[in-house]
Design an enzyme around this catalytic site. Structure first.
Site, PDB file in Angstrom:
ATOM      1  N   LYS A  52       0.842  -1.206   0.000  1.00  0.00           N
ATOM      2  CA  LYS A  52       0.000   0.000   0.000  1.00  0.00           C
ATOM      3  C   LYS A  52       0.877   1.257   0.000  1.00  0.00           C
ATOM      4  O   LYS A  52       0.642   2.201  -0.763  1.00  0.00           O
ATOM      5  CB  LYS A  52      -0.942  -0.011   1.217  1.00  0.00           C
ATOM      6  CG  LYS A  52      -2.042  -1.062   1.114  1.00  0.00           C
ATOM      7  CD  LYS A  52      -2.843  -1.254   2.403  1.00  0.00           C
ATOM      8  CE  LYS A  52      -3.823  -2.416   2.239  1.00  0.00           C
ATOM      9  NZ  LYS A  52      -4.660  -2.689   3.416  1.00  0.00           N
ATOM     10  N   GLN A  96      -4.426  -1.730   9.624  1.00  0.00           N
ATOM     11  CA  GLN A  96      -4.419  -3.057   8.997  1.00  0.00           C
ATOM     12  C   GLN A  96      -5.001  -4.098   9.945  1.00  0.00           C
ATOM     13  O   GLN A  96      -4.635  -4.159  11.119  1.00  0.00           O
ATOM     14  CB  GLN A  96      -2.973  -3.415   8.587  1.00  0.00           C
ATOM     15  CG  GLN A  96      -2.852  -4.662   7.755  1.00  0.00           C
ATOM     16  CD  GLN A  96      -3.522  -4.540   6.372  1.00  0.00           C
ATOM     17  OE1 GLN A  96      -3.624  -3.451   5.811  1.00  0.00           O
ATOM     18  NE2 GLN A  96      -3.985  -5.648   5.832  1.00  0.00           N
ATOM     19  N   ASP A 119     -10.817   2.745   4.192  1.00  0.00           N
ATOM     20  CA  ASP A 119     -11.129   1.312   4.110  1.00  0.00           C
ATOM     21  C   ASP A 119     -12.632   1.094   4.001  1.00  0.00           C
ATOM     22  O   ASP A 119     -13.077  -0.012   3.675  1.00  0.00           O
ATOM     23  CB  ASP A 119     -10.630   0.577   5.367  1.00  0.00           C
ATOM     24  CG  ASP A 119      -9.296  -0.119   5.154  1.00  0.00           C
ATOM     25  OD1 ASP A 119      -9.038  -0.553   4.016  1.00  0.00           O
ATOM     26  OD2 ASP A 119      -8.536  -0.219   6.129  1.00  0.00           O
TER      27      ASP A 119
HETATM   28  N1  GUN Z   1      -7.070  -6.978   6.213  1.00  0.00           N
HETATM   29  C1  GUN Z   1      -7.496  -7.694   5.141  1.00  0.00           C
HETATM   30  N2  GUN Z   1      -7.993  -6.878   4.195  1.00  0.00           N
HETATM   31  C2  GUN Z   1      -7.884  -5.619   4.681  1.00  0.00           C
HETATM   32  C3  GUN Z   1      -8.227  -4.351   4.161  1.00  0.00           C
HETATM   33  O1  GUN Z   1      -8.766  -4.199   3.056  1.00  0.00           O
HETATM   34  N3  GUN Z   1      -7.956  -3.293   4.961  1.00  0.00           N
HETATM   35  C4  GUN Z   1      -7.394  -3.430   6.191  1.00  0.00           C
HETATM   36  N4  GUN Z   1      -7.179  -2.332   6.915  1.00  0.00           N
HETATM   37  N5  GUN Z   1      -7.061  -4.595   6.695  1.00  0.00           N
HETATM   38  C5  GUN Z   1      -7.309  -5.689   5.939  1.00  0.00           C
END
Ligand code: GUN
Length: 291
Positions: A52, A96, A119
């Site tokens: 990311k 995350q 998100d």
């Molecule tokens: N863990 C698995 N997928 C995601 C996501 O799209 N965003 C976040 N913050 N954590 C995740």
């Protein structure tokens, strides 16, 4: 059979984000800024967050990676989120997941300012999505929609079957696919681990989305000839012959299913890359909304 190539589609989305970012960064005198919080050192989470951050750089965004040890107290994490909420130079905040057991994911998500919740996990954004109001859409289902659009996959009048009902993928995916959107105009069935006759339901799918996290779960006998197959699975499976000691496996048995499908996403190189594209689009939108 069309390969729904996440590399190609995400590159196109990122190119358009990059162009817009160049123009807007000059107008607003600063680039969009994503703050990512990583708690602990789960290998998969490390990889996702690193990707990311790297992708932010590629499109001209600023990014901050904030790391905490796995034993961090919940209130320290919540206070950091509040600090980022109040920081006008930060447009998007993501924490995350998963988080260590002693931290409430619900509390963490609800502490993020919905205007910075790139998100799309905050109940306000989830509620807006349900009602078809402008909101931040969770990055993975958003990425799938961008992929359908890129490959001009018709959804009108189609039956979509989604396997998985998580808040991150399955549920928002089912809502998007059943909305009155150009690429989400399906009749949708959402299935899960307690669905009886799962094979029969999957066999009715014109569009099948597998988001259950079980490697190779979708087999040829679950797929109608000519179906569009979207594989959201990204499980690490131990493989001593691989350099890193594991391989990434999707939820679909690609070899046998691709022989029957009209279009299919590979893993890796499919939905995972589109997730990043969705996150970048949300971050750019949060930045634009702040002006
Ligand atoms: N863990 C698995 N997928 C995601 C996501 O799209 N965003 C976040 N913050 N954590 C995740």
């Amino acid at each position: 059979m069309i390969l729904l190539d996440g590399k190609v589609a995400s590159a196109a989305v990122k190119e358009s984000i990059k162009k817009e970012t160049t123009v807007l960064s000059k107008a607003y005198l600063r680039p969009p800024h994503l703050a990512a919080i990583l708690v602990g050192n789960n290998g998969a989470s490390e990889t996702y967050v690193a990707s990311k951050v790297k992708n932010c750089e590629e499109v001209g965004f600023l990014s901050s990676l904030i790391r905490f040890e796995a034993d961090i107290a919940e209130d320290v994490l919540l206070n950091k989120i509040i600090e980022l909420n109040n920081d006008a130079s930060v447009d998007g905040i993501l924490v995350q997941l998963p988080l260590p057991k002693h931290i409430s994911e619900a509390k963490v998500i609800e502490t993020i300012n919905p205007a910075k919740d790139v998100d799309g996990f905050h109940p306000i954004n989830a509620g807006k999505l349900v009602q078809g109001l402008p909101s931040f859409v969770p990055a993975t289902p958003y990425g799938v929609m961008l992929l359908l659009e890129h490959y001009n996959i018709s959804t009108k009048g189609k039956h979509a079957v989604v396997i998985g009902r998580s808040n991150i993928v399955g549920r928002p995916m089912s809502i998007l696919l059943s909305s009155n959107l150009p690429y989400g105009n399906c009749t949708v069935t959402i299935c899960h681990s307690h669905t009886p006759n799962l094979n029969e339901i999957c066999l009715q799918a014109d569009i099948l989305v597998a988001a259950l996290g079980k490697p190779g779960f979708v087999k040829q006998d679950m797929v109608k000839k000519g179906a569009v197959i979207i594989d959201v699975g990204i499980t690490r499976v131990t493989d001593e012959t691989a350099k890193k000691g594991f391989r990434i496996k999707g939820d679909v048995a690609f070899g046998e299913v691709s022989a029957k499908a009209s279009a299919i996403t590979p893993v890796p190189g499919g939905v995972g890359l589109m997730t990043i594209a969705g996150l970048l689009k949300n971050t750019l939108q949060a930045y634009k909304n702040s002006y």
